[in-house]
Scaffold this motif. Structure first.
Motif, PDB file in Angstrom:
ATOM      1  N   ALA A   1       0.811  -1.216   0.000  1.00 55.41           N
ATOM      2  CA  ALA A   1       0.000   0.000   0.000  1.00 55.41           C
ATOM      3  C   ALA A   1       0.845   1.267   0.000  1.00 55.41           C
ATOM      4  N   ARG A   2       2.001   1.235   0.633  1.00 50.31           N
ATOM      5  CA  ARG A   2       2.780   2.448   0.842  1.00 50.31           C
ATOM      6  C   ARG A   2       3.982   2.577  -0.085  1.00 50.31           C
ATOM      7  N   THR A   3       4.456   1.478  -0.693  1.00 46.17           N
ATOM      8  CA  THR A   3       5.592   1.518  -1.610  1.00 46.17           C
ATOM      9  C   THR A   3       5.146   1.057  -2.996  1.00 46.17           C
ATOM     10  N   PHE A   4       6.044   1.177  -3.989  1.00 40.34           N
ATOM     11  CA  PHE A   4       5.753   0.696  -5.338  1.00 40.34           C
ATOM     12  C   PHE A   4       6.377  -0.679  -5.582  1.00 40.34           C
ATOM     13  N   LYS A   5       6.840  -1.315  -4.526  1.00 40.69           N
ATOM     14  CA  LYS A   5       7.394  -2.662  -4.644  1.00 40.69           C
ATOM     15  C   LYS A   5       6.242  -3.658  -4.786  1.00 40.69           C
ATOM     16  N   GLU A   6       6.162  -4.343  -5.945  1.00 41.44           N
ATOM     17  CA  GLU A   6       5.128  -5.344  -6.159  1.00 41.44           C
ATOM     18  C   GLU A   6       5.704  -6.753  -6.217  1.00 41.44           C
ATOM     19  N   ASP A   7       7.012  -6.845  -6.471  1.00 45.54           N
ATOM     20  CA  ASP A   7       7.695  -8.135  -6.470  1.00 45.54           C
ATOM     21  C   ASP A   7       8.373  -8.301  -5.114  1.00 45.54           C
ATOM     22  N   ILE A   8       7.650  -8.900  -4.185  1.00 43.70           N
ATOM     23  CA  ILE A   8       8.148  -9.070  -2.819  1.00 43.70           C
ATOM     24  C   ILE A   8       8.339 -10.556  -2.517  1.00 43.70           C
ATOM     25  N   THR A   9       9.526 -10.927  -2.117  1.00 41.15           N
ATOM     26  CA  THR A   9       9.832 -12.306  -1.758  1.00 41.15           C
ATOM     27  C   THR A   9      10.152 -12.387  -0.273  1.00 41.15           C
ATOM     28  N   LEU A  10       9.552 -13.335   0.404  1.00 41.32           N
ATOM     29  CA  LEU A  10       9.805 -13.552   1.821  1.00 41.32           C
ATOM     30  C   LEU A  10      10.538 -14.870   2.018  1.00 41.32           C
ATOM     31  N   THR A  11      11.576 -14.863   2.794  1.00 43.02           N
ATOM     32  CA  THR A  11      12.255 -16.103   3.148  1.00 43.02           C
ATOM     33  C   THR A  11      12.290 -16.205   4.670  1.00 43.02           C
ATOM     34  N   TYR A  12      12.208 -17.428   5.175  1.00 43.67           N
ATOM     35  CA  TYR A  12      12.242 -17.660   6.620  1.00 43.67           C
ATOM     36  C   TYR A  12      13.479 -18.493   6.970  1.00 43.67           C
ATOM     37  N   LYS A  13      14.115 -18.101   8.051  1.00 48.23           N
ATOM     38  CA  LYS A  13      15.302 -18.825   8.508  1.00 48.23           C
ATOM     39  C   LYS A  13      15.203 -19.059  10.012  1.00 48.23           C
ATOM     40  N   GLN A  14      15.097 -20.323  10.404  1.00 48.10           N
ATOM     41  CA  GLN A  14      15.032 -20.651  11.827  1.00 48.10           C
ATOM     42  C   GLN A  14      16.440 -20.703  12.408  1.00 48.10           C
ATOM     43  N   LEU A  15      16.588 -20.089  13.567  1.00 51.64           N
ATOM     44  CA  LEU A  15      17.901 -20.002  14.212  1.00 51.64           C
ATOM     45  C   LEU A  15      17.838 -20.543  15.637  1.00 51.64           C
ATOM     46  N   PRO A  16      18.946 -21.023  16.156  1.00 45.20           N
ATOM     47  CA  PRO A  16      18.964 -21.449  17.553  1.00 45.20           C
ATOM     48  C   PRO A  16      18.960 -20.230  18.465  1.00 45.20           C
ATOM     49  N   SER A  17      18.556 -20.427  19.677  1.00 47.98           N
ATOM     50  CA  SER A  17      18.555 -19.329  20.634  1.00 47.98           C
ATOM     51  C   SER A  17      19.973 -18.895  20.960  1.00 47.98           C
ATOM     52  N   PRO A  18      20.212 -17.598  21.107  1.00 48.66           N
ATOM     53  CA  PRO A  18      21.538 -17.135  21.528  1.00 48.66           C
ATOM     54  C   PRO A  18      21.760 -17.364  23.020  1.00 48.66           C
ATOM     55  N   ASN A  19      20.702 -17.843  23.693  1.00 49.69           N
ATOM     56  CA  ASN A  19      20.779 -18.139  25.132  1.00 49.69           C
ATOM     57  C   ASN A  19      21.230 -16.938  25.954  1.00 49.69           C
ATOM     58  N   GLU A  20      20.578 -15.829  25.682  1.00 48.86           N
ATOM     59  CA  GLU A  20      20.842 -14.605  26.428  1.00 48.86           C
ATOM     60  C   GLU A  20      19.588 -14.207  27.191  1.00 48.86           C
ATOM     61  N   GLU A  21      19.741 -13.751  28.420  1.00 48.47           N
ATOM     62  CA  GLU A  21      18.586 -13.282  29.181  1.00 48.47           C
ATOM     63  C   GLU A  21      18.067 -11.979  28.625  1.00 48.47           C
ATOM     64  N   ALA A  22      18.974 -11.177  28.056  1.00 47.87           N
ATOM     65  CA  ALA A  22      18.618  -9.909  27.429  1.00 47.87           C
ATOM     66  C   ALA A  22      19.653  -9.608  26.355  1.00 47.87           C
ATOM     67  N   LEU A  23      19.253  -8.801  25.357  1.00 41.97           N
ATOM     68  CA  LEU A  23      20.128  -8.504  24.231  1.00 41.97           C
ATOM     69  C   LEU A  23      20.539  -7.038  24.199  1.00 41.97           C
ATOM     70  N   THR A  24      21.837  -6.796  24.049  1.00 42.01           N
ATOM     71  CA  THR A  24      22.330  -5.450  23.831  1.00 42.01           C
ATOM     72  C   THR A  24      22.269  -5.163  22.336  1.00 42.01           C
ATOM     73  N   LEU A  25      22.353  -3.891  21.952  1.00 44.77           N
ATOM     74  CA  LEU A  25      22.346  -3.541  20.535  1.00 44.77           C
ATOM     75  C   LEU A  25      23.546  -4.165  19.831  1.00 44.77           C
ATOM     76  N   ASN A  26      24.700  -4.168  20.490  1.00 47.31           N
ATOM     77  CA  ASN A  26      25.881  -4.776  19.892  1.00 47.31           C
ATOM     78  C   ASN A  26      25.672  -6.265  19.633  1.00 47.31           C
ATOM     79  N   GLU A  27      24.978  -6.939  20.558  1.00 48.18           N
ATOM     80  CA  GLU A  27      24.691  -8.362  20.362  1.00 48.18           C
ATOM     81  C   GLU A  27      23.724  -8.586  19.215  1.00 48.18           C
ATOM     82  N   VAL A  28      22.759  -7.692  19.075  1.00 43.94           N
ATOM     83  CA  VAL A  28      21.801  -7.781  17.971  1.00 43.94           C
ATOM     84  C   VAL A  28      22.524  -7.639  16.633  1.00 43.94           C
ATOM     85  N   VAL A  29      23.419  -6.655  16.544  1.00 41.20           N
ATOM     86  CA  VAL A  29      24.194  -6.447  15.316  1.00 41.20           C
ATOM     87  C   VAL A  29      25.094  -7.655  15.035  1.00 41.20           C
ATOM     88  N   LYS A  30      25.681  -8.209  16.082  1.00 43.86           N
ATOM     89  CA  LYS A  30      26.559  -9.374  15.927  1.00 43.86           C
ATOM     90  C   LYS A  30      25.765 -10.575  15.400  1.00 43.86           C
TER      91      LYS A  30
END
Length: 266
Positions: free
Chosen positions: A84-113
């Motif tokens: 509705a908001r962009t002119f992108k009509e060819d949109i592809t979605l991919t899903y990737k399952q990942l293991p837990s990083p086993n962190e109680e909380a995430l810092t921004l640096n950890e998110v980037v990593k």
């Protein structure tokens, strides 16, 4: 634009019709891939996301911790918002399952990593790539004592994190609002920032940026309203809308729509 990582959050209180496929590859992106176009400041790719001048295809990589995959309903709503908001009509979605990083909380640096270790989708030819990570842990900046928790954030120009575990905990057994509703509202709000709102890569035609809440809108009820950072206010608005038979998820106001249209969007 000066390169920087800017974090914008959707905070709560003590609360895509394209081709989809699952990715089972655990290999990291080749070192030869040029990632530079995806390592810019938030809002730097606003025009590219909105218009088709440089990129007419959109690839969205949805990475999620096992057990925390987003709902089909939320992703469908998110994709409708994009169409509705962009002119992108060819949109592809991919899903990737990942293991837990086993962190109680995430810092921004950890998110980037985590993104650097797991992201495989980067801009390529006429394809613009976005990366969304659904986490099983909250952000370290949550202040549970003040009952303020973060639901989602954007960082860099094509990167987003959704704190899925936090969303599920906060919605609980609400009679009017579902996890899918809050997932979609969070995704749409954060996408608004990637599209350059408010005055964050997409110039504001008229002055409607909240001076007390950078990159948020002053219009009551807008998806980019600063109050939507706070879950109690967001939940109250969504419950009120739902109880009236209206769409629970807030929409963009006319000023935000005008800004997007002026920068190549719809």
């Amino acid at each position: 634009m000066k390169k920087k990582i800017v974090l914008y959050t959707l905070i709560a209180i003590a609360i895509f019709i394209g081709c989809s496929k699952d990715s089972s590859s655990d290999s990291n992106p080749s070192a030869k891939i040029d990632k530079s176009a995806n390592l810019l400041g938030t809002g730097a790719s606003a025009a590219d996301l909105l218009a088709n001048s440089n990129y007419d295809n959109l690839l969205i990589e949805i990475a999620y911790v096992e057990g925390f995959r987003p709902s089909t309903e939320a992703i469908a709503t998110f994709e409708k918002f994009l169409l509705a908001r962009t002119f992108k009509e060819d949109i592809t979605l991919t899903y990737k399952q990942l293991p837990s990083p086993n962190e109680e909380a995430l810092t921004l640096n950890e998110v980037v990593k985590l993104e650097n270790e797991n992201r495989t989708a980067y801009n390529d030819g006429s394809t613009l790539a976005l990366y969304i990570y659904f986490a099983d842990a909250p952000t370290e900046s949550d202040d549970e004592g003040a009952e303020a928790v973060t639901l989602g954030a954007v960082y860099q120009n094509t990167s987003m994190i959704i704190y899925e575990a936090t969303i599920r905990d906060l919605v609980g057994n609400s009679s009017f609002i579902t996890v899918s509703d809050v997932e979609a509202a969070t995704l749409n709000h954060e996408l608004g920032h990637l599209m350059g709102l408010v005055d964050l890569g997409t110039p504001a035609i008229n002055d409607h940026e909240d001076q007390e809440a950078e990159s948020h809108c002053t219009t009551e009820g807008c998806l980019m309203r600063a109050e939507l950072q706070f879950g109690r206010s967001m939940l109250k608005m969504m419950q009120s809308n739902a109880s009236k038979g209206l769409a629970a998820i807030p929409n963009l106001d006319e000023e935000c729509l005008l800004d997007l249209q002026s920068n190549g969007g719809r």
